[in-house]
Write a protein that holds these residues in place. Structure first.
Motif, PDB file in Angstrom:
ATOM      1  N   PRO A 311       0.824  -1.220   0.000  1.00 36.41           N
ATOM      2  CA  PRO A 311       0.000   0.000   0.000  1.00 36.41           C
ATOM      3  C   PRO A 311       0.853   1.264   0.000  1.00 36.41           C
ATOM      4  CG  PRO A 311      -0.843  -1.599   1.586  1.00 36.41           C
ATOM      5  CD  PRO A 311       0.474  -2.135   1.104  1.00 36.41           C
ATOM      6  N   ALA A 312       0.390   2.259  -0.729  1.00 32.81           N
ATOM      7  CA  ALA A 312       1.156   3.502  -0.876  1.00 32.81           C
ATOM      8  C   ALA A 312       1.371   4.194   0.466  1.00 32.81           C
ATOM      9  CB  ALA A 312       0.447   4.438  -1.850  1.00 32.81           C
ATOM     10  N   HIS A 313       0.366   4.135   1.353  1.00 30.22           N
ATOM     11  CA  HIS A 313       0.527   4.830   2.636  1.00 30.22           C
ATOM     12  C   HIS A 313       1.565   4.147   3.518  1.00 30.22           C
ATOM     13  CE1 HIS A 313      -2.561   1.742   3.496  1.00 30.22           C
ATOM     14  NE2 HIS A 313      -2.095   1.762   4.730  1.00 30.22           N
ATOM     15  N   TRP A 314       1.838   2.862   3.267  1.00 32.58           N
ATOM     16  CA  TRP A 314       2.931   2.205   3.977  1.00 32.58           C
ATOM     17  C   TRP A 314       4.268   2.749   3.497  1.00 32.58           C
ATOM     18  CZ3 TRP A 314       1.955  -3.767   4.712  1.00 32.58           C
ATOM     19  CH2 TRP A 314       0.772  -3.942   5.445  1.00 32.58           C
ATOM     20  N   ASP A 316       4.849   5.627   2.202  1.00 32.63           N
ATOM     21  CA  ASP A 316       5.022   7.015   2.647  1.00 32.63           C
ATOM     22  C   ASP A 316       5.531   7.102   4.080  1.00 32.63           C
ATOM     23  OD1 ASP A 316       4.108   7.835   0.197  1.00 32.63           O
ATOM     24  OD2 ASP A 316       2.023   8.078   0.856  1.00 32.63           O
ATOM     25  N   ARG A 317       5.285   6.057   4.863  1.00 34.37           N
ATOM     26  CA  ARG A 317       5.711   6.074   6.265  1.00 34.37           C
ATOM     27  C   ARG A 317       7.137   5.585   6.462  1.00 34.37           C
ATOM     28  NH1 ARG A 317       0.350   3.514   9.308  1.00 34.37           N
ATOM     29  NH2 ARG A 317      -1.106   5.203   8.754  1.00 34.37           N
TER      30      ARG A 317
END
Length: 423
Positions: A311-314, A316-317
């Motif tokens: 996932p992209a939000h992973w 980004d973190r």
């Protein structure tokens, strides 16, 4: 001196260069089979680090029993039984607090290894502490412990910290793949394990007759979890028996010959088989070591597909170099090289880099020779030269459940007198 005297030498060099160029396609094919994606190397590092932690946690439950003077293997016995080559840091004290400290230290090294901080140096520390722990009480070891030592040793000559690590964040750049004698050794080692075990199993009566797994699972000590379920399905065990023998005997064909997605599919099949061992057999860290050993066969197409599913939000973190705080500074050796270059000592900096690369190449070659020689001695009539034929060097014996699985089990009995016991 007559200049024409050099003509034959020039002609020979020219022909050799032409031959080398003609072999370019063949060299490319060989190189492609011994190249390893640096993400796979990172996965190897993480898997080995987690295996070290699992092993420490498992042993910690019996720390007092097996590693202190209050247990069954006190220092007085250790000192009588083992000599200099089995020197153990853990044997510097038989007190429980010291063992707790050593276990904690090993755990911290394993964590640093997982996160890829000073990967090769920390990995060497992990290896030293692992050897020390194993030397303290060899009576509680099995083939899985040897495999863990060997895979960790071989992996250290490859760039395990190239990706997914603190070192990678500090470095700022990474190669997509690496092909070297070190990666060749890392790929060849599991093939030696599988091939040697297949040869040794062939000398028995039950494996190639499809009967061995049923015998193994009827051993109550070895069968755990799902192993106690599948034991009631002899037909399934026969199928799994032949599948296992096929994986062992065909490892070179399945893992080394193919490239791309086909190699990754084969590696996943092996990983699945080893995961099955985790939930069916009590063999220590052996299946975890086997999983780590075949991860280098996971190729770029598979890893690219896997990364696209994250996932992209992973993503980004994920931390950046600036988020590392005091750990964001480049390694000491990198700063020294930069200082040399700033002071116009480019030759010295280049020489240091070339020397380090050459040293890793030599180590990779030596590892290949070591594993091939001792594995050949284990499965054939070949004899290793006496000058290097030491039991501590011979770490390439892979006879787990070979030539046949045992249909019985045994245990150690230690005779001792309890202090303060009134009869």
């Amino acid at each position: 001196m007559d200049p024409t005297q050099h003509t034959p030498n020039r002609a020979v060099r020219t022909r050799l260069r032409q031959l080398w160029d003609r072999l370019g396609p063949l060299r490319g094919r060989i190189r492609s089979r011994f190249a390893v994606d640096t993400r796979a190397l990172a996965a190897v590092r993480i898997t080995l680090g987690l295996t070290l932690l699992v092993d420490l946690l498992h042993r910690a439950g019996s720390m007092s029993l097996f590693y202190t003077d209050q247990g069954v293997y006190p220092l007085s016995v250790y000192e009588v039984t083992w000599g200099f080559y089995n020197f153990s840091i853990h044997a510097l004290s038989g007190e429980l607090w010291f063992q707790q400290f050593m276990f904690l230290l090993a755990g911290l090294f394993a964590l640093a290894f997982i996160f890829g901080y000073r990967t090769r140096l920390v990995g060497l520390g992990c290896l030293i502490l692992l050897f020390s722990l194993h030397a303290r009480n060899p009576g509680v070891l099995n083939g899985g412990d040897r495999l863990l030592r060997v895979i960790l040793l071989v992996a250290l000559v490859t760039p395990l910290g190239e990706r997914w690590s603190i070192d990678a964040l500090r470095r700022g750049a990474a190669r997509s793949s690496v092909a070297s004698f070190g990666t060749a050794a890392l790929l060849v080692q599991p093939l030696i394990v599988f091939g040697s075990n297949a040869i040794l199993k062939h000398r028995g009566e039950h494996w190639y007759a499809g009967e061995a797994l049923e015998i193994a699972f009827h051993n109550d000590v070895m069968a755990v979890y799902l192993g106690n379920v599948v034991v009631d399905y002899p037909t399934l065990l026969t199928v799994l028996n032949y599948a296992w023998v096929t994986l062992l005997a065909g490892s070179v064909l399945f893992l080394l010959v193919p490239v791309g997605r086909l190699r990754a599919v084969a590696a996943l099949a092996y990983i699945g088989a080893f995961a099955g061992m985790v939930v069916t057999m009590s063999v220590g860290v052996f299946p975890l070591g086997l999983i780590a050993s075949v991860i280098p066969f996971l190729t770029a197409p598979f890893l690219d597909t896997l990364s696209r599913r994250v996932p992209a939000h992973w993503v980004d973190r994920l931390p950046t170099a600036t988020a590392l705080g005091p750990f964001s500074r480049p390694p000491v050796e990198r700063r020294l090289l930069d200082t040399l270059r700033e002071r116009d000592h480019e030759f010295a900096a280049s020489y240091a880099v070339s020397y380090a690369q050459s040293l890793l190449t030599v180590l990779g070659v030596l590892l290949l020779i070591w594993m091939l020689m001792f594995a050949a001695e284990d499965v054939s009539e070949f004899s290793v030269p006496d000058e290097i034929d030491y039991s501590h060097v011979d770490q390439q014996s892979w006879g787990l459940y070979a030539p046949d699985p045992s249909d019985a089990y045994s245990w150690y009995v230690a005779e001792a007198e309890m202090e303060g016991v009134i009869e």
